[in-house]
Design a protein around this motif. Structure first.
Motif, PDB file in Angstrom:
ATOM      1  N   UNK A  81     -39.808  -1.106  25.083  1.00  0.00           N
ATOM      2  CA  UNK A  81     -40.327  -0.512  23.855  1.00  0.00           C
ATOM      3  C   UNK A  81     -40.942  -1.528  22.930  1.00  0.00           C
ATOM      4  N   UNK A  82     -40.367  -1.660  21.729  1.00  0.00           N
ATOM      5  CA  UNK A  82     -40.904  -2.577  20.731  1.00  0.00           C
ATOM      6  C   UNK A  82     -40.878  -4.021  21.218  1.00  0.00           C
ATOM      7  N   UNK A  83     -39.894  -4.374  22.017  1.00  0.00           N
ATOM      8  CA  UNK A  83     -39.836  -5.730  22.552  1.00  0.00           C
ATOM      9  C   UNK A  83     -41.060  -6.048  23.374  1.00  0.00           C
ATOM     10  N   UNK A 116     -38.457   6.080  23.064  1.00  0.00           N
ATOM     11  CA  UNK A 116     -39.000   4.781  22.677  1.00  0.00           C
ATOM     12  C   UNK A 116     -39.698   4.053  23.834  1.00  0.00           C
ATOM     13  N   UNK A 117     -39.820   4.691  24.972  1.00  0.00           N
ATOM     14  CA  UNK A 117     -40.512   4.062  26.092  1.00  0.00           C
ATOM     15  C   UNK A 117     -42.023   4.262  25.969  1.00  0.00           C
ATOM     16  N   UNK A 409     -38.458   1.494  11.708  1.00  0.00           N
ATOM     17  CA  UNK A 409     -37.934   0.733  12.843  1.00  0.00           C
ATOM     18  C   UNK A 409     -36.900   1.492  13.647  1.00  0.00           C
ATOM     19  N   UNK A 410     -36.198   2.441  13.012  1.00  0.00           N
ATOM     20  CA  UNK A 410     -35.142   3.140  13.740  1.00  0.00           C
ATOM     21  C   UNK A 410     -35.693   4.085  14.801  1.00  0.00           C
ATOM     22  N   UNK A 411     -36.848   4.701  14.545  1.00  0.00           N
ATOM     23  CA  UNK A 411     -37.389   5.655  15.516  1.00  0.00           C
ATOM     24  C   UNK A 411     -37.763   4.965  16.824  1.00  0.00           C
ATOM     25  N   UNK A 412     -38.234   3.726  16.722  1.00  0.00           N
ATOM     26  CA  UNK A 412     -38.702   2.980  17.901  1.00  0.00           C
ATOM     27  C   UNK A 412     -37.712   1.896  18.310  1.00  0.00           C
ATOM     28  N   UNK A 413     -36.564   1.864  17.629  1.00  0.00           N
ATOM     29  CA  UNK A 413     -35.512   0.893  17.924  1.00  0.00           C
ATOM     30  C   UNK A 413     -36.032  -0.540  17.883  1.00  0.00           C
TER      31      UNK A 413
END
Length: 558
Positions: A81-83, A116-117, A409-413
């Motif tokens: 995801x965000x990473x 979040x993928x 930030x919480x929606x996309x972790x």
């Protein structure tokens, strides 16, 4: 509660992947997250040098620079995801410069995408990199082929690790929920006979402007109320159970579990709101009001689920009309909850030792947040980053209205977006005091916009919950027994950084140090004050305990 240390779980897939990488590289640059924690631990077990960085872009940029200087292949690794999306600019640079790098990232499970993928293959190829989805049966061959491809084409190759191959197997609880689309007449009949009804509002109710309709529904049914974190303040607080899920008060959540009918309005009912399936009790009826068909949330008890499709305000108006037709006597549950709220029985919060200091000499974050809550100017706007610390603002800091809380930030972790939100809040609400809640990991990731935040906000309180760690990883993978070195961060002086950018900086090591916030408030609350709160890693947020539990960690023992 004590934390049970487990043997680090490494699947055969992870062992084979780590061995394959170790055969071709000596150096790893990474930032640990859920998708790559087990891999990092396995690579370190094999003796590879690991350098932790503070932003995912730097994982690729560091591996790129290493390859250019040494002529050797390096490994960059991030979570899913965000990473992964945070690496894209550095990945594009490595592709354009024709630098061979192996970028090993978390990816969606074989079983299918989660919210979040992302389409990592499309994104990799869009910036010029190659992309390989690793499989359990051929992982060693796929690593060898990817190394050859990177060296032959002189390009970065993204190796995607499906999450269900990476993580240790955890037995999934059976979802006993059912779901059906109903009309407002059916929903009204359920509510008319309810003895313990609850109206749960989410962000969708806020966006629909349904506050008046919600209040009318509460009056017609005699219901207690509750909300998600993003809808705090939407209800009259008299009979309100507060935030649902791991941010909620324990007694209030036990009361919610006794509800017989719950109307969820515009709420996603994600795993945190649902307490990983434990929020509702056996036999409850769940009526969801949503603008689109939504997936039924997982429940650990037998719960009947019903869906009312449409705009929240319009559906509520129709439902309220049906309820008026029934002439049903409102239930007494709301009054019962109101008595519990008034007595304080449903508002108990544990704040730790009276001194606020834990056994390791650092502050209890609950005591810090509780004290800050008492010192903030009225009508403050809370905005926050992502990380383990998100519990403390949601559990302790006051929110007058839903629009006074921002969680980016919480929606996309993801973490690292907190400082970047301040300029937006300042432009939208220039006269309001902004309170940013961040952690040291996310704060370092977003350091460039520390200056932006201080420059753009007329009244700003920065609260850095500084535990010298990526707390969420420590409290999950560290407890599992993985080596904690990649999860730790040397103490950083955020107070000094704030002063360098023009703010008042306060290093908070005792609760008395927070008197500086009171003085700042009483002097007019102008400019910026940075509270570098040195908090203890020994205090685990309640929602994180739920995460531990669903990952098979025993948290029951004192």
């Amino acid at each position: 509660m004590s934390e049970q240390t487990l043997t680090p779980p490494q699947t055969p897939f992870i062992r084979d992947l780590a061995a394959g990488l170790a055969a071709h590289a000596e150096q790893v640059f990474g930032l640990m997250g859920n998708g790559n924690a087990h891999l990092i631990d396995a690579l370190r077990d094999l003796g590879l040098a690991f350098t932790p960085v503070r932003h995912e872009a730097a994982t690729v940029a560091s591996a790129d620079a290493y390859a250019r200087v040494s002529g050797k292949l390096a490994v960059a690794t991030t979570t899913y995801g965000a990473g992964f999306t945070n690496t894209l600019t550095a990945l594009a640079e490595a592709a354009q410069a024709r630098v061979p790098v192996l970028v090993v990232v978390g990816d969606e499970p074989v079983a299918g995408k989660r919210p979040w993928d992302v389409d990592a293959a499309m994104l990799s190829r869009a910036v010029g990199a190659e992309h390989v989805v690793l499989t359990a049966d051929r992982v060693a061959d796929e690593v060898r082929e990817s190394v050859a491809l990177a060296l032959e084409k002189r390009l970065p190759v993204v190796l995607a690790m499906p999450y269900d191959l990476v993580s240790a197997p955890v037995a999934a609880r059976e979802n006993l929920s059912t779901g059906d689309v109903v009309d407002t007449a059916t929903a009204a009949r359920l509510l008319a006979t309810a003895k313990r009804p609850v109206v749960l509002a989410g962000r969708g109710a806020v966006l629909a402007g349904a506050e008046r309709q919600l209040a009318e529904l509460v009056g017609l049914t005699g219901a207690a109320t509750a909300s998600t974190a993003l809808a705090r303040g939407i209800h009259d607080p008299v009979a309100d159970l507060g935030v649902t899920g791991g941010f909620g008060q324990e007694a209030a959540m036990a009361t919610l579990e006794t509800a017989d009918v719950v109307v969820a309005v515009g709420a996603s009912l994600n795993q945190f709101t649902m307490r990983f399936g434990d929020a509702l009790g056996e036999g409850a009826q769940l009526i969801r009001i949503d603008a689109e068909r939504v997936q039924a949330p997982r429940t650990n008890h037998r719960v009947s689920q019903h869906l009312l499709l449409g705009d929240a305000r319009e559906v509520l108006e129709a439902l309220n009309s049906e309820l008026r037709e029934t002439n049903a006597t409102p239930a007494s549950f709301g009054a019962e909850v109101a008595r519990g709220v008034a007595s304080g029985e449903l508002r108990v919060r544990e704040t730790g030792p009276e001194s606020g200091v834990c056994e390791d000499g650092r502050l209890d974050p609950r005591a810090v947040a509780s004290r800050i809550a008492a010192l903030l100017p009225e009508d403050a706007h809370i905005t926050q980053d992502g990380g383990h610390f998100i519990a403390w603002a949601n559990m302790f800091l006051p929110v007058a209205k839903p629009e006074h809380m921002t969680m980016v930030g919480t929606a996309y972790q993801t973490i690292g977006l907190g400082f970047g939100t301040v300029a937006g809040v300042a432009a939208a609400a220039p006269d309001r005091t902004i309170v940013l809640s961040t952690g040291d990991g996310g704060g370092l990731m977003a350091l460039a916009d520390f200056e932006t935040a201080i420059r753009t906000a007329q009244s700003l309180v920065v609260v850095c919950f500084n535990d010298a760690a990526y707390g969420a990883e420590v409290h999950l993978y560290g407890v599992m027994g993985l080596g904690q070195e990649p999860m730790l961060i040397p103490d950083v002086d955020f107070a000094a950084l704030g002063e360098a950018f023009g703010a008042e900086g306060v290093r908070v090591e005792t609760l008395a140090d927070l008197d500086a916030l009171e003085r700042w408030r009483d002097a007019g609350a102008r400019g910026a004050i940075v509270l570098d709160c040195r908090v203890s890693r020994s205090v685990v947020a309640p929602y994180q305990r739920e995460v531990q539990r669903v990952n098979g960690i025993d948290v029951s023992a004192e």
